[in-house]
Design a protein around this motif. Structure first.
Motif, mmCIF file in Angstrom:
data_model
loop_
_atom_site.group_PDB
_atom_site.id
_atom_site.type_symbol
_atom_site.label_atom_id
_atom_site.label_comp_id
_atom_site.label_asym_id
_atom_site.label_seq_id
_atom_site.Cartn_x
_atom_site.Cartn_y
_atom_site.Cartn_z
ATOM 1 N N ILE A 1 44.788 73.716 39.323
ATOM 2 C CA ILE A 1 42.984 74.302 38.431
ATOM 3 C C ILE A 1 43.653 73.518 37.927
ATOM 4 O O ILE A 1 44.347 73.648 36.763
ATOM 5 N N GLY A 2 42.317 72.689 37.498
ATOM 6 C CA GLY A 2 42.180 71.793 36.240
ATOM 7 C C GLY A 2 42.858 70.482 36.637
ATOM 8 O O GLY A 2 42.942 70.452 37.945
ATOM 9 N N LEU A 3 42.593 69.482 35.373
ATOM 10 C CA LEU A 3 42.463 67.945 35.623
ATOM 11 C C LEU A 3 43.797 67.808 35.442
ATOM 12 O O LEU A 3 44.978 67.721 34.699
ATOM 13 N N PRO A 4 45.071 67.308 37.196
ATOM 14 C CA PRO A 4 45.848 66.986 37.195
ATOM 15 C C PRO A 4 46.375 65.588 35.499
ATOM 16 O O PRO A 4 45.901 65.306 35.791
ATOM 17 N N ALA B 1 38.096 65.653 23.717
ATOM 18 C CA ALA B 1 38.323 66.842 23.550
ATOM 19 C C ALA B 1 38.190 67.918 25.216
ATOM 20 O O ALA B 1 39.009 69.220 25.633
ATOM 21 N N VAL B 2 36.886 67.101 25.216
ATOM 22 C CA VAL B 2 37.045 67.106 26.825
ATOM 23 C C VAL B 2 37.684 67.570 27.719
ATOM 24 O O VAL B 2 38.398 67.765 28.744
ATOM 25 N N SER B 3 38.669 65.779 27.860
ATOM 26 C CA SER B 3 39.717 65.996 28.654
ATOM 27 C C SER B 3 41.006 66.738 27.999
ATOM 28 O O SER B 3 41.556 67.587 29.348
ATOM 29 N N ASN C 1 43.082 71.815 31.312
ATOM 30 C CA ASN C 1 44.112 73.689 31.131
ATOM 31 C C ASN C 1 42.596 74.363 31.531
ATOM 32 O O ASN C 1 43.162 75.652 31.712
ATOM 33 N N ALA C 2 41.601 73.930 32.327
ATOM 34 C CA ALA C 2 40.747 74.493 31.874
ATOM 35 C C ALA C 2 40.597 75.425 33.857
ATOM 36 O O ALA C 2 41.056 74.699 34.756
#
Length: 230
Positions: free
Chosen positions: A126-129, A163-165, A170-171
């Motif tokens: 859940i969210g990018l590793p 910011a996107v990273s 954590n999204a």
């Protein structure tokens, strides 16, 4: 001494060592070597868990060591790389802006801590590793060096990426698992298709393939989630 018991933790420490060396490489602006050492660290990060499960020696110490090593390799290093990119951007004379690159480090720290207590991420993410995010950031100076992309030299573009990273790590975005447990094409057609496309990208685009692969992974996961709900 039971070597099997300590092998996974030793591999984790090799991950940490690679992260430390990568920091030195970034400080000397040797971004290509930093990329290779981070990639090697991520390789060790994968196999420490593999051997811990294989030898049935997984424990709380290994979990903590893994997160601490990842904090350096996949937290400090990409933040430092973004700091260096921002110091050479359009507003490099601004004292404050380059330090905003370490927002990536803060985002990685929060994700790693949250991952340790989130029981939903045993088979998927859940969210990018953090390793995937790190490869994305580490590839930017190499893309700049190879293709001289004007966007990557733009300070505001880099700040948006920063910011996107931090957000995507954590999204609440479920990402499909890349683990293929058997050779059933019907069951793993998404994973197999993604891996084939990724290999084609790497063969044809080289370093430019890395950020494109990460973006493709996130977009495919979003589309897959929408289709799954329908």
């Amino acid at each position: 001494m039971n070597l099997k018991k300590h092998l996974p933790n030793f591999i984790t420490l090799l991950n940490l060592l690679c992260g430390c060396i990568a920091i030195v490489m970034v400080a000397n602006l040797k971004f290509d070597l930093a990329f290779y050492f981070v990639s090697l660290g991520i390789f060790f990060d994968f196999f420490d868990g593999f051997f811990a499960r294989k030898f049935n020696v997984a424990g709380p110490l290994g979990v903590q060591l893994d997160s601490l090593a990842d904090m350096v390799t996949s937290g400090v290093v990409p933040g430092f790389v973004m700091y260096c990119l921002l110091t050479s951007g359009n507003y490099s004379t601004n004292f404050v802006l380059p330090y905003l690159g370490f927002i990536i480090t803060l985002g990685a720290c929060y994700r790693l801590a949250n991952f340790n207590i989130d029981t939903r991420q045993s088979d998927s993410f859940i969210g990018l590793p953090t390793p995937a995010n790190t490869l994305f950031i580490m590839s930017l100076p190499l893309v700049l060096d190879t293709f001289a992309g004007p966007f990557i030299q733009n300070t505001w573009f880099l700040l948006i990426i920063t910011a996107v990273s931090a957000y995507v790590m954590n999204a609440e975005i479920p990402l499909f698992s890349l683990k293929i447990k058997n050779f059933s094409f019907q069951k793993y057609k998404l994973q197999i298709g993604f891996l084939v496309v990724s290999l084609i990208m790497i063969a044809t685009l080289q370093f430019l393939a890395v950020p494109l692969i990460i973006v493709t992974y996130v977009l495919l996961s979003v589309v897959n989630n929408i289709l799954a709900k329908k």
